[in-house]
Enzyme design. Sequence first.
Site, PDB file in Angstrom:
ATOM      1  CG  ASP A 288      17.239 -36.673 -21.053  1.00  0.00           C
ATOM      2  OD1 ASP A 288      18.025 -36.740 -21.654  1.00  0.00           O
ATOM      3  OD2 ASP A 288      16.073 -37.007 -21.327  1.00  0.00           O
TER       4      ASP A 288
ATOM      5  CE  LYS B  91      20.219 -38.703 -22.106  1.00  0.00           C
ATOM      6  NZ  LYS B  91      18.623 -39.339 -23.124  1.00  0.00           N
ATOM      7  N   GLY B  92      20.447 -40.907 -26.316  1.00  0.00           N
ATOM      8  CA  GLY B  92      21.244 -40.810 -27.944  1.00  0.00           C
ATOM      9  C   GLY B  92      19.911 -41.864 -28.993  1.00  0.00           C
ATOM     10  N   GLY B  93      19.570 -42.833 -28.514  1.00  0.00           N
ATOM     11  CA  GLY B  93      18.380 -43.092 -28.770  1.00  0.00           C
ATOM     12  C   GLY B  93      18.119 -42.237 -30.311  1.00  0.00           C
TER      13      GLY B  93
ATOM     14  CD  GLU C 146      19.274 -36.681 -24.841  1.00  0.00           C
ATOM     15  OE1 GLU C 146      20.361 -37.207 -24.441  1.00  0.00           O
ATOM     16  OE2 GLU C 146      18.146 -36.846 -25.054  1.00  0.00           O
TER      17      GLU C 146
HETATM   18  O1  DER Z   1      18.041 -40.138 -26.761  1.00  0.00           O
HETATM   19  C1  DER Z   1      18.099 -40.184 -26.188  1.00  0.00           C
HETATM   20  O2  DER Z   1      18.982 -39.563 -25.156  1.00  0.00           O
HETATM   21  C2  DER Z   1      16.451 -40.138 -25.092  1.00  0.00           C
HETATM   22  O3  DER Z   1      16.635 -39.583 -24.308  1.00  0.00           O
HETATM   23  C3  DER Z   1      16.607 -41.414 -25.788  1.00  0.00           C
HETATM   24  O4  DER Z   1      17.456 -42.250 -24.527  1.00  0.00           O
HETATM   25  C4  DER Z   1      15.028 -42.135 -24.014  1.00  0.00           C
HETATM   26  O5  DER Z   1      14.000 -42.199 -25.261  1.00  0.00           O
HETATM   27  P1  DER Z   1      12.456 -42.663 -25.239  1.00  0.00           P
HETATM   28  O6  DER Z   1      11.858 -41.927 -24.045  1.00  0.00           O
HETATM   29  O7  DER Z   1      11.866 -41.976 -26.029  1.00  0.00           O
HETATM   30  O8  DER Z   1      12.480 -43.943 -24.594  1.00  0.00           O
END
Ligand code: DER
Length: 223
Positions: free
Chosen positions: A85, A98-100, A107
């Site tokens: 991830d 995380k969590g964007g 997750e």
């Molecule tokens: O939302 C999340 O946890 C995603 O894994 C984020 O942290 C990473 O997203 P990206 O790979 O689009 O930057």
Amino acid sequence: LSQNELKQQVAKAAVEYIQPFLGSGVVVGVGTGSTADLFIDHLAGFKDQFMAAAASSERSAQRLAGLGIPVLDLNEVQGMPVYVDGADEINARLQMIKGGGGALTREKIVASVAERFICIADESKVVERLGKFAIPLEVIPMAVNAVARKMRTLGGDPVLREGFITDNGNPILDVAGFSLDDAAQMEAIMNNVPGVVTCGLFAIAPASVALIATQQGLRTMKV
Ligand code: DER
């Protein structure tokens, strides 16, 4: 290299990295986000080398299924060797925000069932100190204001993620304003606030390894 090329590089590297852990009965844990999407796309080329995936979001489940990779309900899974991830921020101790993408709860759950968390990120995600990126909190709807008040008393600046509901039907508060010396302690505090479902700090249980794509090539971070 563009950011997308960097993400492609690390997505490919992750598929190579997990090869030794694959096998006929193996379930691969799959994260969520734009980097995880590219990992899924590369993983599809090896779908005959493992049994199925456990997905951390409807978004990833649909992408996996669309590529012919069987997706198991986590209740059908007893364990998995790897969870792959992305992250919004990661420090030298492989602790993450995380969590964007709003998938933090599933997750964290899927990651908790895996033996190893392999974080894949481009160099822009690596930070000295976590906290520039606001910490996402998944919150039970009736508790949004109570949790927001609590975050303010802790020195944070909570903002409701407008018009967003998670796969679990909950809103998200993004809490800025923390500069985290002890991310694990803050995660424990946030976990215990009534109404918080999940905190986007992955510090108590950090990644096992991070594959970081940089302009100078691939970098592997271990604790
Ligand atoms: O939302 C999340 O946890 C995603 O894994 C984020 O942290 C990473 O997203 P990206 O790979 O689009 O930057």
